[in-house]
Scaffold this active site. Structure first.
Site, PDB file in Angstrom:
ATOM      1  N   CYS A  54      -5.034   2.445  -3.559  1.00 45.43           N
ATOM      2  CA  CYS A  54      -3.426   2.821  -3.166  1.00 45.43           C
ATOM      3  C   CYS A  54      -2.743   2.143  -3.372  1.00 45.43           C
ATOM      4  CB  CYS A  54      -3.745   3.126  -1.540  1.00 45.43           C
ATOM      5  SG  CYS A  54      -5.363   4.645  -1.665  1.00 45.43           S
ATOM      6  N   GLN A  90      -4.736  -5.391   7.014  1.00 43.77           N
ATOM      7  CA  GLN A  90      -5.878  -6.899   5.615  1.00 43.77           C
ATOM      8  C   GLN A  90      -5.446  -7.582   6.768  1.00 43.77           C
ATOM      9  OE1 GLN A  90      -8.047  -5.687   4.003  1.00 43.77           O
ATOM     10  NE2 GLN A  90      -6.697  -3.379   3.638  1.00 43.77           N
ATOM     11  N   LYS A 133     -11.290  -0.426   9.802  1.00 40.05           N
ATOM     12  CA  LYS A 133     -11.023  -1.832   8.953  1.00 40.05           C
ATOM     13  C   LYS A 133     -11.579  -3.310  10.009  1.00 40.05           C
ATOM     14  CE  LYS A 133      -7.846  -0.592   6.517  1.00 40.05           C
ATOM     15  NZ  LYS A 133      -8.502   0.105   5.123  1.00 40.05           N
ATOM     16  N   HIS A 145       0.466  -0.971   0.092  1.00 47.68           N
ATOM     17  CA  HIS A 145      -0.122  -0.110  -0.264  1.00 47.68           C
ATOM     18  C   HIS A 145       0.805   1.294  -0.122  1.00 47.68           C
ATOM     19  CE1 HIS A 145      -3.163   2.884   1.912  1.00 47.68           C
ATOM     20  NE2 HIS A 145      -3.792   2.341   1.663  1.00 47.68           N
ATOM     21  N   ASP A 167       2.790  -4.349   7.840  1.00 47.41           N
ATOM     22  CA  ASP A 167       1.398  -3.838   7.846  1.00 47.41           C
ATOM     23  C   ASP A 167       0.412  -4.995   8.082  1.00 47.41           C
ATOM     24  OD1 ASP A 167      -1.031  -2.683   6.804  1.00 47.41           O
ATOM     25  OD2 ASP A 167       0.455  -1.607   5.068  1.00 47.41           O
TER      26      ASP A 167
HETATM   27  N1  PMP Z   1      -2.484  -1.627   4.523  1.00 46.52           N
HETATM   28  C1  PMP Z   1      -3.089  -1.602   4.239  1.00 46.52           C
HETATM   29  C2  PMP Z   1      -2.642  -3.186   3.792  1.00 46.52           C
HETATM   30  C3  PMP Z   1      -4.397  -1.221   3.561  1.00 46.52           C
HETATM   31  O1  PMP Z   1      -5.136  -1.634   3.286  1.00 46.52           O
HETATM   32  C4  PMP Z   1      -4.325   0.045   4.042  1.00 46.52           C
HETATM   33  C5  PMP Z   1      -5.582   0.882   3.876  1.00 46.52           C
HETATM   34  N2  PMP Z   1      -6.182   0.593   2.534  1.00 46.52           N
HETATM   35  C6  PMP Z   1      -3.559   0.978   4.826  1.00 46.52           C
HETATM   36  C7  PMP Z   1      -1.926   0.552   5.343  1.00 46.52           C
HETATM   37  C8  PMP Z   1      -3.532   2.332   5.425  1.00 46.52           C
HETATM   38  O2  PMP Z   1      -4.356   2.411   6.206  1.00 46.52           O
HETATM   39  P1  PMP Z   1      -5.354   3.603   6.531  1.00 46.52           P
HETATM   40  O3  PMP Z   1      -5.742   4.782   5.671  1.00 46.52           O
HETATM   41  O4  PMP Z   1      -6.043   2.973   7.580  1.00 46.52           O
HETATM   42  O5  PMP Z   1      -4.191   4.092   7.914  1.00 46.52           O
END
Ligand code: PMP
Length: 408
Positions: A367, A205, A228, A125, A202
């Site tokens: 993203c 997910q 999430k 991401h 990270d």
């Molecule tokens: N890492 C991953 C794998 C994600 O899916 C996301 C959210 N789409 C994030 C980081 C960022 O999370 P947040 O926007 O809640 O900070």
């Protein structure tokens, strides 16, 4: 068999009863972006605002002490959820993004200099790419990238080869938010530790979908977002091993993170407060703890079994659609996220028309632009599942895709 007790939980989520464009009930399949919130979470937060609200850690008065108790009890709930050794290792942040930025910035400042390297992967991401690129700008560090196979798995042989005497940290996602790939994080950690290199996972997910035990994984840092996992927005967690958190500098300066302040010299508070400058979102931490209680009461094993079943069913049903292409690995390594493309129908058209049928999916690059480039595409349609989704919703998605396809 496992699906029944979970499906019955739909009543806990009032938003799932919404009528959208005259369609009922809403088929919400954008859970990788954010999950819906059960009443229990919203009510706990309302209750706190109505009956407990006061700033934490500072007051001798009744409400402040009550709010502090709730806030610190939430930290203990998170500790148990991750099986961290101590609440000193649980830092509240605004979410995964802030957690990763904290590590990149503070670990970078303490342990990295020009030419040093961080290992990331091709499926990250943006938050786990750009945070390190900021350090590239500031310190002159380098990003090394683990490639992926065509079906979206890390090439572990190449990962091993990336280590050298300049490698300072590995920062890799547990589960891809695009491909659904579940990465072999235990192996990733073991290999990094053989080189004395720490690992940030990270967990944005993975935390909502599987039991995570940070001691068992052995990771040095683990980041996740409350929103999430059925919790409120604006709150997240950074787990960090005490031995690392003790050795890296604070992230932001302000109240709470200090012991003593003078114009000549300021000393910092103990862990975890050293990393929590300013008034924390103590109502959101209550909401997060409620969400984790909610998940625990169902059981992550049951949630995982239900979502795996749903994902397998969805992959099988989706493949019945003419021109369907599903990205990512086979079902054994595939979590509750499915990215797909149908013929040459643009993902934006597909998502927009599905929306008109009352089906919410995600479209775009998610993203993860470098991953899109690797796959040779601009974006995908993405359906992602949570504990409240059902096979009937998968059927509605498949039917919806068929209807959209017929329009083209
Ligand atoms: N890492 C991953 C794998 C994600 O899916 C996301 C959210 N789409 C994030 C980081 C960022 O999370 P947040 O926007 O809640 O900070």
């Amino acid at each position: 068999m496992q699906t029944m007790p979970i499906i019955q939980k739909r009543d806990d989520f009032p938003i799932l009863q919404k009528v959208i464009y005259g369609k009922y009930p809403l088929v919400y399949l954008d859970n990788a972006a954010t999950t819906q919130k059960p009443r229990q979470v919203v009510e706990a937060m309302t209750e706190e605002y109505y009956n407990v609200n006061a700033n934490v850690h500072r007051g001798v008065h009744f409400l402040s002490q009550k709010a502090t108790e709730l806030h610190e009890a939430s930290r203990e709930t998170v500790r148990r959820f991750l099986n961290a050794r101590s609440t000193s290792e649980i830092i509240f942040t605004r979410g995964t993004t802030e957690s990763i930025n904290l590590v990149a910035s503070c670990f970078g400042q303490a342990f990295m200099k020009a030419g040093d390297e961080v290992i990331v992967s091709e499926m990250e991401h943006h938050s786990n790419i750009v945070s390190w690129q900021l350090m590239q700008e500031r310190l002159g560090i380098r990003l090394r990238v683990v490639p992926i196979t065509d079906d979206g798995r890390l090439v572990m042989d190449e990962y091993v080869k990336l280590f050298n005497e300049r490698t300072r940290i590995v920062s890799i996602t547990h589960v891809s938010n695009v491909l659904g790939t579940v990465n072999p994080v235990k192996d990733i950690v073991r290999i990094a530790h053989e080189h004395n290199v720490p690992v940030l996972i990270d967990g944005a997910q993975s935390s909502p979908h599987m039991k995570v035990d940070v001691q068992e994984l052995g990771c040095d840092f683990y980041a996740f977002s409350g929103h999430k996992i059925y919790g409120p927005t604006g709150i997240g967690v950074l787990y960090g091993k005490e031995e690392w958190l003790d050795r890296i500098p604070p992230y932001m300066g302000g109240g709470e993170m200090i012991k003593n302040v003078s114009f000549e010299r300021t000393t910092f508070n103990a862990l975890p407060y050293k990393f929590e400058a300013g008034t924390p979102d103590y109502v959101a931490t209550t909401g997060l703890a409620k969400a984790l209680d909610y998940v625990n009461a169902i059981g992550l094993d049951a949630i995982e079994a239900h979502e795996r079943d749903l994902t397998a069913y969805a992959m099988q049903r989706l493949m019945e659609v003419d021109g369907m292409h599903i990205y990512g690995p086979g079902i054994e390594e595939h979590d509750a996220v499915i990215s797909f493309q149908v013929g040459n129908i643009h993902h934006l058209d597909m998502g927009t028309l599905l929306d008109r049928l009352g089906i919410a999916v995600r479209t775009g690059h998610h993203c993860a632009e470098p991953l899109m480039r690797r796959l040779g595409i601009e974006g995908t349609c993405r359906a992602s599942f949570a504990l409240y989704n059902t096979r009937e919703e998968v059927d509605a998605l498949v039917e919806g895709i068929r209807r959209v396809s017929q329009m083209f």
